[in-house]
Structures are given as structure tokens and as C-alpha cells.
Design an enzyme around this catalytic site. Structure first.
Site, PDB file in Angstrom:
ATOM      1  N   ASN A   1      36.736  26.732  18.433  1.00  0.00           N
ATOM      2  CA  ASN A   1      38.038  27.366  18.631  1.00  0.00           C
ATOM      3  C   ASN A   1      39.134  26.344  18.933  1.00  0.00           C
ATOM      4  OD1 ASN A   1      37.477  30.471  18.701  1.00  0.00           O
ATOM      5  ND2 ASN A   1      35.848  29.567  19.929  1.00  0.00           N
TER       6      ASN A   1
ATOM      7  N   HIS B   1      39.842  33.551  21.471  1.00  0.00           N
ATOM      8  CA  HIS B   1      38.594  32.785  21.297  1.00  0.00           C
ATOM      9  C   HIS B   1      37.705  33.471  20.259  1.00  0.00           C
ATOM     10  CE1 HIS B   1      36.902  29.274  23.322  1.00  0.00           C
ATOM     11  NE2 HIS B   1      35.703  29.777  23.126  1.00  0.00           N
TER      12      HIS B   1
END
Length: 227
Positions: A145, A139
């Protein structure tokens, strides 16, 4: 591209419908009563998708720069954080995994890319599944993301000669469950491999049908040609 943009953004909470997404991308129309952020996400994902196609044509290898460049296009609505690894710790709501601290991100991303490049797994679906799970686990960005990760997934599939896949909004629970399974079953990627494999098979069958129909039309035109 429009279908991919709609579904990928919808998974992350974008409120635009498929038709509204198409109008924004194709006609540049502003949708009344829909947030500016949703509009910018549609345009950003479109630009990132076209950039991925360019990378495929040029056979550009995966790198930290490529990842940051794609993210810069995806995160059109947030100039400060575009293409920049997050500077704060994060937690993912409902997830069983906590992403690494900010100071670890450069090394962890470098390790992820190197591991991907050295993978000896026999099929690209297995390799991209492992990479996608690893990327989302790290992440690296404060936002974007998921959208960036799905574009990277398609980048690597397309570089191997496969069509891009389109993980549907209505499959988001199964998609999220793949990450839970990975982190609770000793980093076993099999659930994600199955999901990506099924979507890829669906796209390949669609391509076969398109080619079959095109051939039938071509044969029909040849028969009717008086020459």
C-alpha cells in the site's frame, strides 16, 4: 527512479542500500546474502515507475484499474495478491486508525477516486495530499500500500506538470506522523500538505539549478565556437 525506489522500499523495511538498489536495477546483479524478496521489490518498483511515466505521457485519468495495475507491478514477489483488494481485515502497527473491512473496499475506493476527481482545492499538492491520506487509510491491499500510494502521488503530480518527489527514508518518522496527525485532528491534512510541498519545492529548485548550469555550459560552448 533509483533514488525513489531505494527510499520508498526502505520506508517499508527493504534492506538494500542505495548502491545495491542501483546495481540490481541497472546491471541486473544479485546481491549476496540479501533476500530474494528485496530484489523483487526493487525490480517491481522500477517497472511500476516506468509504467507511471507512460500513464503521464498518455494523460490517463486515475481509476481503480490504474491503481490495481500499478499495484500488480509493485507486488512482483506475491502473485496471488497482485492487483487484488485484500480479503482479510488488517491493523496497522502503531496506527491510531483501523482500515475498513474487506467487504467495504470496492465502494470505499470508488468513493475515494470520485471525491478526488471532484475536489475543488486550488493546488495539486492539497489534492494529492488528501488522496494519499485517504488511500493509505483505506489500505486496500494486503501488502504494498505504501509503495503503491507514493507512486500514485507522483503520478498525479507529474500529470500536472510537476516533477516527482522522493520522500526520504530518513524522513519516515515525520511521514508516519502525518498520518497520525490526520486521524487525530479531525482529518486535517495540513501536515502532509507541508511535507509534500517542501519536497516538491526541493525538486523544483534542483531543476532550476540544472537548467541554469546547462545554460551556462551552452553559452560557454557558443563563445568558444570558431564559427
Amino acid at each position: 527512479m533509483i533514488n525513489f525506489t531505494y527510499n520508498s522500499n526502505a520506508i517499508e523495511g527493504n534492506t538494500l542500500t542505495l548502491q545495491e538498489t542501483a546495481l540490481i536495477i541497472k546491471e541486473g546483479i544479485t546481491i549476496d546474502k540479501k533476500p530474494l524478496k528485496d530484489h523483487l521489490e526493487a525490480v517491481g518498483n522500477k517497472d511500476a515507475y516506468h509504467y507511471v511515466e507512460e500513464l503521464v505521457q498518455k494523460k490517463v485519468p486515475l481509476s481503480g484499474k490504474v491503481i490495481k495495475d500499478i499495484h500488480s507491478l509493485v507486488l512482483m514477489d506475491n502473485r496471488e495478491d497482485r492487483g487484488v483488494y485484500r480479503r482479510v481485515p488488517v491493523t496497522i502497527m502503531g496506527a491510531v486508525h483501523t482500515p475498513p473491512q474487506p467487504y467495504l473496499l470496492p465502494a470505499r475506493m470508488e468513493q475515494l477516486i470520485l471525491k478526488y476527481q471532484e475536489m475543488s482545492l486550488p493546488h495539486v499538492v492539497e489534492r494529492v495530499s488528501q488522496f494519499h491520506l485517504g488511500f493509505e487509510a483505506i489500505h486496500p491491499f494486503i501488502d504494498g500500500n505504501g509503495r503503491t500510494g507514493r507512486l500514485l502521488l507522483n503520478l498525479e503530480l507529474m500529470k500536472e506538470g510537476y516533477p516527482p518527489i522522493n520522500i526520504k527514508f530518513h524522513d519516515r518518522k515525520r511521514y508516519y506522523d502525518c498520518f497520525t496527525s490526520y486521524h487525530t485532528n479531525g482529518e486535517d491534512p495540513s501536515e502532509m500538505v507541508s511535507l509534500i510541498g517542501e519536497y516538491l519545492e526541493e525538486e523544483l529548485l534542483n531543476y532550476v539549478e540544472i537548467v541554469r548550469n546547462a545554460n551556462e555550459i551552452s553559452k560557454g560552448n557558443t563563445k568558444s565556437d570558431p564559427r
